[in-house]
Design an enzyme around this catalytic site. Structure first.
Site, short mmCIF file in Angstrom:
data_model
loop_
_atom_site.label_atom_id
_atom_site.label_comp_id
_atom_site.label_asym_id
_atom_site.label_seq_id
_atom_site.Cartn_x
_atom_site.Cartn_y
_atom_site.Cartn_z
N LYS A 85 56.13 38.79 85.77
CA LYS A 85 57.52 38.87 86.97
C LYS A 85 58.95 40.20 86.68
O LYS A 85 59.13 39.79 85.91
CB LYS A 85 58.15 37.04 87.31
CG LYS A 85 59.11 36.98 88.20
CD LYS A 85 59.27 35.60 88.30
CE LYS A 85 59.94 35.21 89.42
NZ LYS A 85 60.62 34.03 90.00
N SER A 180 59.09 31.61 93.76
CA SER A 180 60.48 32.85 93.89
C SER A 180 59.14 34.06 93.18
O SER A 180 58.60 34.65 93.35
CB SER A 180 60.33 33.29 93.54
OG SER A 180 61.55 32.81 92.11
N SER A 204 59.43 27.81 90.74
CA SER A 204 59.08 28.72 91.26
C SER A 204 57.77 29.29 90.22
O SER A 204 57.62 30.01 91.32
CB SER A 204 60.24 30.17 91.12
OG SER A 204 61.34 30.04 92.23
#
Lengths: 537, 584
Positions: A85, A180, A204
């Site tokens: 990420k 996310s 997330s």
């Protein structure tokens, strides 16, 4: 060679499987890397990656190949493509947090978890998309645009849609990944890598895992180093792991877990390594808790029914299933909001345009420069949270908001302690209210409302620091994945994953069928049987 | 680290400090309401005034001053408080900056063990209660040399609290009387230092040096005046006083300014002031007014130390001191390679200097990246704990050196010296050790040694502005010289001469100098009688004076004889011979 590749990427969607193929020379790390790079290119429209580190990955693959040739493999992760990420610092590779503020920022160091993956020989394919600074639950609010859920293009979903007379305009009707860590989820789901790092502050990692039919694991707070993870909420952030099966998550956890002198919040106690999960033959000694407060009116009937089926499954196999109470659950989301925004306000203070990242052109005064830089650098969501957080931290509000929220947080954590003390080994809950929704549907509500809804089952775990994992269970009537969440005792991550593995084996979640999307390159994916073997065993 | 402060306290002031003080550093006692109310409304806070009055100066009988000090002292450590980068004086700008120091995203603080030990030791030396558990907080404000936007400090629960320091104030006509005083220490906290801003007015730029600010000691003084029996006055804060002399001057000036202001019907504003060295006065540092978005800035000139939040009924009002320990730390070799890739200087537009950091909004929050700091003692030490990961208070107590107060008492008792002499011996770095080395090697009386070290030796040092370590005279040389004096080999006058020779640093021993210069006392009575005889013959007029009844004239003769002996003769013996000759 093609058959090798097929076998490697299709049948053995687990690192151990592909790892065996690498060890036996059925496929080389470079071939595997090129295969994934080609899939990344083909699925570029998913917007899963912000940066594709092709050269780095190929170089790493080359080195891995040498090791295999010399019989010096570094372990199960050697030569395995992974994605990270874009809020984990990567030395020499741009790290943006999907924000204008950090566009062009190239960290001079690796996050501890990134370094550990590299030390194990993993290949870094790239940096994945997210909501700006991980603030969101859709992966729709980053400066590089929204991430598209690979399931939007799956055979399973498309066939169901054809049956639905109301569905129209296919191209604009794509689904969100959840967030996310949506980029990481899409990257794993679309077979562009075998595992990806997400971050999990309020759900997330688990939320997009549920929406993308993946295993999404949030380790105990303090088990995995946060050094190099650009923080959202320091006291809740943990690096998360997204994989296609529980065993893979355990292997990655084994590589990542452990004390880090650079993160004072990691625990010193030695942990069992590697995280090899036993196959549970018998669940009769297990006690599964069902928190009654998680049965909320907003929960979709499909999720509710799957949740209840899962409980029945445990019971029918001899486990004890108990209804438990987590009485402070209803305060959790509000409490989370206060604590989250306060830490956000604090953590975002460093982005002033002086040392790194974006700086505006205004130079009449330092203050004007700060203000304009921060206005240009952050999106509305980030600015909104900074404003709320600073409001809560003002001296006159501190006691009424921040201190109170901290007290409530303690009560919420105690709720879990009490449940586990009553004899429960693992809690079973939904991960999300429903399956993934189309983007156009999702953006009808603002980010804050969405986050409050979508984090409802996941954020309390972060406040308590517990391990939790979302396991894909079945497809909805629309042909979309639904996940359920298991929550374990603090630092009983291995026990949690062992139960999750047993459950995974029982439910036989189907493999995503992306042949329309990937035509020639993923012949392997056509073979549903092969793709689902790791679950059926 | 505490030594400079001790010296200052020893000087004392003519006025007396009242100090409201207490164990709580929480702001919970502060009234709620708008920010400006809290600040300006301080005098309206119901509060038991605590004060003493003592020998007020003329015309000031109705005023009492309250002074609290916030002292920032650098910890002598190898690396910084929260990072592995080095601490080195006058290193090139930004050359000792780790990724954490530059606040790169994702970096985390790691506490330096040495700094914790130093704080505990300071706490023990200052009779503080050491908190077995202390917490770290973030203190937020926007300023260019504060790269994280917050400073890590200990606001809620600091490492040590409620201490005291006893010191002496010289009084009496000759300042020879030492009056013991006690100052209370509110708290000792570990705090990260901010960076340093350098303003380039010509180019309208400000350069930031993240090696962190310079200067080993910095003091902020909080000052207010009030009428005894009435609530405390509104307080001002004079910032960044970096010398003891300026501190004293600034406090004196500020007290007088406040009194004048109030007596002329004016009002004291709760504000931050600076001290102007050349003009010897304090000046307001306030600048821009106007509301700003509080996520960036807001007008909240809050001070660190909120007097209003202190509980009432605290005994023994004295000057309050807030000690803030700021490490300036240093580097593990492994972090050196981190340093290369950072920019040499950060530039930002000018006007940063116009906004003082304390005039900006200050918001606190617990530091989530540092768990509570837990200290142990012999009874609580967990079995089998990694010694590198635990800090034992009792162990630190054992390593505590003799405290200055104890040393002074010992000197007075052991050598019979005056208390003020013991102060002088301790106040000069290395002087006590020098004194003790001389004592060890000489047969001379301690009083003689004290006199020579404090008068002759220290006098020469001061005259040439030298430190004890730079002295050309070694303790052994002085000891030998005092032995020569003690054995009456040389006279006191000759000894001074020898000392002067020694000061030239030519490497000669006192014995060599004495023999080269023929400075031994004349022991030969015959020669001395001969000399006296010659002097009397050469000065008949003086002899006449003497015989005519002026007894003081003999001193002139003694002087003349001594001169003839090059001061080598014992004046008592000369006098005896002369008297004998005159009476015969």
């Amino acid at each position: 060679m093609k058959s090798n590749t097929r076998e490697a990427t299709g049948q053995h969607t687990r690192e151990c499987g592909v790892s065996a193929a690498l060890k036996q020379g059925q496929i080389t790390p470079t071939e595997l890397c090129q295969k994934c790079l080609s899939l990344i290119k083909k699925t570029k429209f998913l917007n899963a990656y912000i940066t594709v580190s092709e050269e780095v990955a190929l170089k790493q693959a080359e080195e891995s190949e040498k090791r295999y040739k010399n019989g010096q493999s570094l372990g199960d992760l050697d030569g395995i493509p992974v994605a990270v990420k874009d809020n984990f610092s990567t030395s020499g590779i741009e790290t943006t947090c999907a924000s204008n503020m950090l566009k062009g920022y190239i960290p001079p160091y690796n996050a501890t978890v990134v370094q550990k993956l590299l030390d194990q020989g993993a290949l870094l394919m790239g940096k994945t998309n997210l909501d700006e600074f991980a603030m969101g639950s859709g992966s729709t609010d980053g400066v590089f645009g929204p991430v598209k859920n690979p399931w939007s293009y799956s055979k399973q979903y498309r066939e169901k849609r054809k049956q639905n007379p109301h569905s129209k305009n296919e191209d604009s009707d794509w689904l969100i990944t959840g967030g996310s860590s949506g980029g990481s989820a899409a990257a794993v789901s679309a077979f562009t890598c075998y595992a990806a790092l997400g971050s999990d502050t309020g759900g997330s990692t688990r939320n997009p895992a549920a929406h993308c039919g993946l295993v999404g694991f949030k380790p105990s707070y303090g088990l995995v180093s946060r050094h190099g993870l650009i923080p959202l909420v320091n006291s809740m952030d943990v690096p998360g792991i997204l994989t296609r099966c529980v065993d893979d998550a355990a292997i990655v956890l084994g590589a990542l877990a452990g004390p880090d002198p650079k993160d004072s919040t990691t625990v010193h106690d030695p942990i069992n390594k590697p995280f090899m999960l036993p196959s549970l033959a018998d669940v009769s000694k297990l006690c599964i808790g069902i928190p009654k407060e998680y049965l909320v009116p907003e929960l979709s009937s499909e999720v509710r029914s799957l949740w209840s089926k899962a409980a029945d499954l445990f019971e029918s196999e001899g486990a004890k299933v108990l209804e438990v109470s987590l009485p402070h659950t209803s305060y959790s989301i509000v409490c989370y909001h206060v604590l989250c925004t306060s830490e956000v306000a604090s953590n975002m203070a460093r982005f002033d345009g002086l040392q790194y990242g974006h700086r505006c052109d205004i130079d009449v005064s330092t203050e004007a420069m700060y203000a304009a830089t921060r206005r240009e650098g952050f999106n509305d969501v980030v600015r909104g949270r900074i404003l709320s957080g600073n409001f809560f931290l003002l001296k006159e509000n501190y006691e009424n908001y921040f201190v109170k929220a901290q007290k409530v947080r303690r009560l919420i954590a105690n709720d879990f302690v009490n449940a586990f003390n009553s004899g429960v080994d693992v809690l079973l809950t939904p991960t999300t209210l429903s399956e993934a929704v189309p983007y156009l549907e999702f953006i009808k509500e603002d980010n804050r409302t969405r986050s409050a809804q979508d984090d409802i089952f996941t954020q309390a775990v972060n406040m308590a620091g517990l391990p939790a994992v979302s396991i894909p269970v079945a497809l909805s009537n629309q042909g979309l994945p639904i996940g359920l969440q298991f929550i374990g005792r603090a630092f009983c991550d291995q026990q949690l994953l062992t139960v999750a593995k047993w459950f995974e084996k029982q439910v036989q979640f189907p493999v995503i069928q992306l042949q329309e999307l990937m035509d020639d390159c993923s012949a392997v994916l056509e073979n549903e049987k092969l793709a689902s073997v790791s679950l059926k065993q | 680290m505490a030594a400079p402060m001790l010296r200052w306290v020893g000087r004392g002031r003519l006025w007396t400090f009242a100090r409201v003080d207490g164990g709580s550093c929480h702001r919970r006692g502060a009234p709620t309401g708008s920010t400006s109310n809290r600040i300006r409304g301080q005098s309206s806070v119901a509060q038991q005034p605590l004060y003493t009055t003592q020998k007020p100066r003329k015309g000031e009988h109705k005023w009492a001053a309250v002074v609290g000090l916030e002292i920032h002292a650098q910890i002598s450590s190898n690396s910084k408080l929260f990072s592995g980068s080095q601490v080195r004086f006058s290193a090139p700008p930004n050359s000792l900056v780790s990724f954490f120091d530059a606040s790169l995203p994702g970096t985390l603080p790691v506490l330096n063990r040495r700094c914790v030990e130093a704080a505990v030791m300071t706490g023990l030396a200052l009779n503080c209660h050491i908190n077995k558990k202390s917490l770290f907080d973030r203190k937020h404000y926007f300023y260019a040399d504060l790269p994280a936007g917050y400073q890590i400090t200990q606001q809620r629960l600091p490492i040590a609290v409620n201490g005291s320091l006893t010191y002496g104030v010289c009084a009496g006509k000759k300042q020879s009387q030492v009056i013991p005083k006690t100052v209370r220490i509110k708290q000792i906290q570990l705090e990260q230092d901010s960076g340093k801003s350098l303003h380039d007015d010509l180019r309208s730029q400000t350069l930031i040096d993240l090696n962190r600010a310079e200067g080993q000691l910095r003091v902020d003084a909080n000052i207010s005046v009030h009428h005894p029996g009435e609530p405390l006055g509104v307080r001002t804060e004079v910032k960044n006083l970096n010398s003891i002399r300026f501190l004293a001057k600034a406090i004196d000036y500020e007290i007088q300014r406040q009194i004048d202001e109030l007596e002329n019907g004016g009002e004291i504003l709760n504000e931050t002031r600076s001290f102007h060295h050349q003009l010897g006065c304090t000046m307001s540092m306030r600048d821009k007014e106007g509301k700003q978005d509080y996520s960036l800035f807001s007008q909240e000139p809050t001070l660190f130390l909120s007097v209003a939040a202190c509980p009432v009924g605290v005994p023994s009002p004295k000057c309050g001191v807030w000690l803030s320990i700021r490490p300036w730390l240093q580097c593990d070799a492994s972090d050196d390679n981190e340093l290369q890739e950072l920019p040499v200087g950060f530039l930002l537009p000018s006007e940063a200097r116009l906004t003082h950091r304390r005039d900006l909004a200050v918001r606190f929050m617990p530091e989530p990246n540092l768990p509570p700091l837990v200290l142990y003692d012999a009874t609580s030490l967990p079995a089998g704990a990694d010694p590198q990961q635990v800090i034992n208070i009792d162990q630190i107590r054992e390593t505590l050196p003799e405290l200055p107060r104890v040393t002074r008492e010992r000197l007075v008792q052991q050598y019979g010296m005056l208390l003020e002499h013991s102060f002088t011996l301790l106040n000069e770095v290395g002087l006590l050790e020098f004194f003790q080395n001389v004592i060890k090697e000489t047969r001379a009386e301690p009083k003689k040694v004290t006199s020579w070290v404090l008068n002759t030796f220290l006098g020469y040092l001061k005259q040439q502005n030298l430190a004890v370590s730079e002295s050309p005279v070694t303790p052994s040389a002085l000891a030998e010289l005092l032995d020569l004096l003690d054995s009456r080999t040389i006279s006191s006058a000759a000894a001074k001469q020898v000392f002067e020779e020694l000061w030239k640093g030519e490497g000669k021993t006192p014995g060599q100098i004495v023999s080269e210069k023929q400075l031994e006392l004349m022991e030969d009575r015959g020669s001395l009688e001969q000399l006296c005889h010659s002097v009397m013959e050469a000065h008949p007029q003086v002899v006449m004076d003497l015989k005519e009844g002026n007894p003081r004239a003999i001193n002139k003769l003694i002087g003349l004889v001594r001169k003839a002996t090059q001061s080598r003769a014992d004046p008592a013996m000369i006098k005896e011979i002369l008297e004998k000759k005159l009476s015969s």
